[in-house]
Write a protein that holds these residues in place. Structure first.
Motif, mmCIF file in Angstrom:
data_model
loop_
_atom_site.group_PDB
_atom_site.id
_atom_site.type_symbol
_atom_site.label_atom_id
_atom_site.label_comp_id
_atom_site.label_asym_id
_atom_site.label_seq_id
_atom_site.Cartn_x
_atom_site.Cartn_y
_atom_site.Cartn_z
ATOM 1 N N PHE A 67 0.864 -1.172 0.000
ATOM 2 C CA PHE A 67 0.000 0.000 0.000
ATOM 3 C C PHE A 67 0.904 1.227 0.000
ATOM 4 N N ARG A 68 0.330 2.372 -0.307
ATOM 5 C CA ARG A 68 1.114 3.608 -0.229
ATOM 6 C C ARG A 68 0.240 4.726 0.305
ATOM 7 N N GLN A 69 0.927 5.705 0.896
ATOM 8 C CA GLN A 69 0.202 6.801 1.532
ATOM 9 C C GLN A 69 0.941 8.115 1.332
ATOM 10 N N VAL A 70 0.171 9.116 0.944
ATOM 11 C CA VAL A 70 0.655 10.483 0.802
ATOM 12 C C VAL A 70 0.128 11.266 2.000
ATOM 13 N N PRO A 71 0.919 12.171 2.570
ATOM 14 C CA PRO A 71 0.449 12.949 3.733
ATOM 15 C C PRO A 71 -0.904 13.593 3.479
ATOM 16 N N GLY A 72 -1.800 13.416 4.439
ATOM 17 C CA GLY A 72 -3.124 14.005 4.323
ATOM 18 C C GLY A 72 -4.126 13.159 3.566
ATOM 19 N N GLN A 73 -3.659 12.015 3.055
ATOM 20 C CA GLN A 73 -4.553 11.131 2.311
ATOM 21 C C GLN A 73 -4.585 9.753 2.955
ATOM 22 N N GLU A 74 -5.592 8.975 2.598
ATOM 23 C CA GLU A 74 -5.693 7.633 3.147
ATOM 24 C C GLU A 74 -4.679 6.709 2.485
ATOM 25 N N ARG A 75 -4.371 5.637 3.183
ATOM 26 C CA ARG A 75 -3.456 4.637 2.643
ATOM 27 C C ARG A 75 -4.182 3.852 1.546
ATOM 28 N N LYS A 76 -3.531 3.725 0.393
ATOM 29 C CA LYS A 76 -4.192 3.131 -0.764
ATOM 30 C C LYS A 76 -3.500 1.863 -1.245
ATOM 31 N N PHE A 77 -4.277 0.969 -1.762
ATOM 32 C CA PHE A 77 -3.792 -0.294 -2.301
ATOM 33 C C PHE A 77 -2.927 -0.067 -3.535
ATOM 34 N N VAL A 78 -1.828 -0.826 -3.619
ATOM 35 C CA VAL A 78 -0.956 -0.771 -4.789
ATOM 36 C C VAL A 78 -0.942 -2.121 -5.515
ATOM 37 N N ALA A 79 -0.637 -3.179 -4.777
ATOM 38 C CA ALA A 79 -0.535 -4.504 -5.389
ATOM 39 C C ALA A 79 -0.646 -5.577 -4.313
ATOM 40 N N SER A 80 -1.114 -6.753 -4.721
ATOM 41 C CA SER A 80 -1.195 -7.883 -3.803
ATOM 42 C C SER A 80 -0.776 -9.151 -4.526
ATOM 43 N N ILE A 81 -0.419 -10.154 -3.716
ATOM 44 C CA ILE A 81 0.001 -11.432 -4.263
ATOM 45 C C ILE A 81 -0.504 -12.539 -3.345
ATOM 46 N N SER A 82 -0.959 -13.616 -3.949
ATOM 47 C CA SER A 82 -1.494 -14.734 -3.174
ATOM 48 C C SER A 82 -0.380 -15.468 -2.438
ATOM 49 N N TRP A 83 -0.780 -16.345 -1.524
ATOM 50 C CA TRP A 83 0.185 -17.037 -0.674
ATOM 51 C C TRP A 83 1.185 -17.853 -1.490
ATOM 52 N N ASP A 84 0.749 -18.365 -2.633
ATOM 53 C CA ASP A 84 1.645 -19.195 -3.438
ATOM 54 C C ASP A 84 2.214 -18.459 -4.634
ATOM 55 N N GLY A 85 1.895 -17.174 -4.754
ATOM 56 C CA GLY A 85 2.453 -16.370 -5.827
ATOM 57 C C GLY A 85 1.788 -16.528 -7.178
ATOM 58 N N THR A 86 0.719 -17.305 -7.249
ATOM 59 C CA THR A 86 0.099 -17.570 -8.545
ATOM 60 C C THR A 86 -0.900 -16.508 -8.971
ATOM 61 N N SER A 87 -1.319 -15.672 -8.041
ATOM 62 C CA SER A 87 -2.327 -14.660 -8.350
ATOM 63 C C SER A 87 -1.857 -13.295 -7.851
ATOM 64 N N THR A 88 -1.940 -12.297 -8.736
ATOM 65 C CA THR A 88 -1.564 -10.939 -8.374
ATOM 66 C C THR A 88 -2.662 -9.958 -8.790
ATOM 67 N N SER A 89 -2.719 -8.843 -8.100
ATOM 68 C CA SER A 89 -3.654 -7.775 -8.439
ATOM 69 C C SER A 89 -2.926 -6.444 -8.322
ATOM 70 N N TYR A 90 -3.357 -5.481 -9.138
ATOM 71 C CA TYR A 90 -2.707 -4.179 -9.141
ATOM 72 C C TYR A 90 -3.742 -3.059 -9.204
#
Length: 125
Positions: free
Chosen positions: A37-60
């Protein structure tokens, strides 16, 4: 006690690349989803990318698709974020996170119960 430690942040010119790492210690997270996740001052923390436990699935997030790549090495209990073609709007504090429950992956902050302390990424235009 589980701990996540990010590294690899810094100052880079627009168009450049950085690779963030997040090493987990204290327990293994081989069965948990991981994310950035990433966060800019004054803004909420936002999703960037995720990966499944086995690495087979990613989201951006749409804003980073085609430029960022998330990966993991379960043997090292580490998740990575390769960032290319960086833009000024990518400037933020980047946080790695691990899901509270095993065998889950999510784009929602509420599903992540373990967080790192953050690493600053600054992209100069």
């Amino acid at each position: 006690q589980a701990q996540l430690v990010e590294s690899g942040g810094g100052l880079v010119q627009a168009g450049g690349s950085l690779r963030l790492s997040c090493a987990a210690s204290g327990r293994a997270f081989n069965n948990n989803g991981m994310a950035w996740f990433r966060q800019v001052p004054g803004q909420e923390r936002k999703f960037v990318a995720s990966i499944s436990w086995d690495g087979t699935s990613t989201s951006y997030a749409d804003s980073v698709k085609g430029r960022f790549t998330i990966s993991r090495d379960n043997a090292k209990n580490t998740v990575y974020l390769q960032m290319t073609t960086l833009k000024a709007e990518d400037t933020a504090v980047y946080y790695c996170a691990v899901t509270t429950l095993p065998f889950t992956t999510s784009m929602r902050r509420s599903n992540y119960g373990y967080w790192g302390q953050g690493t600053q990424v600054t992209v100069s235009s």
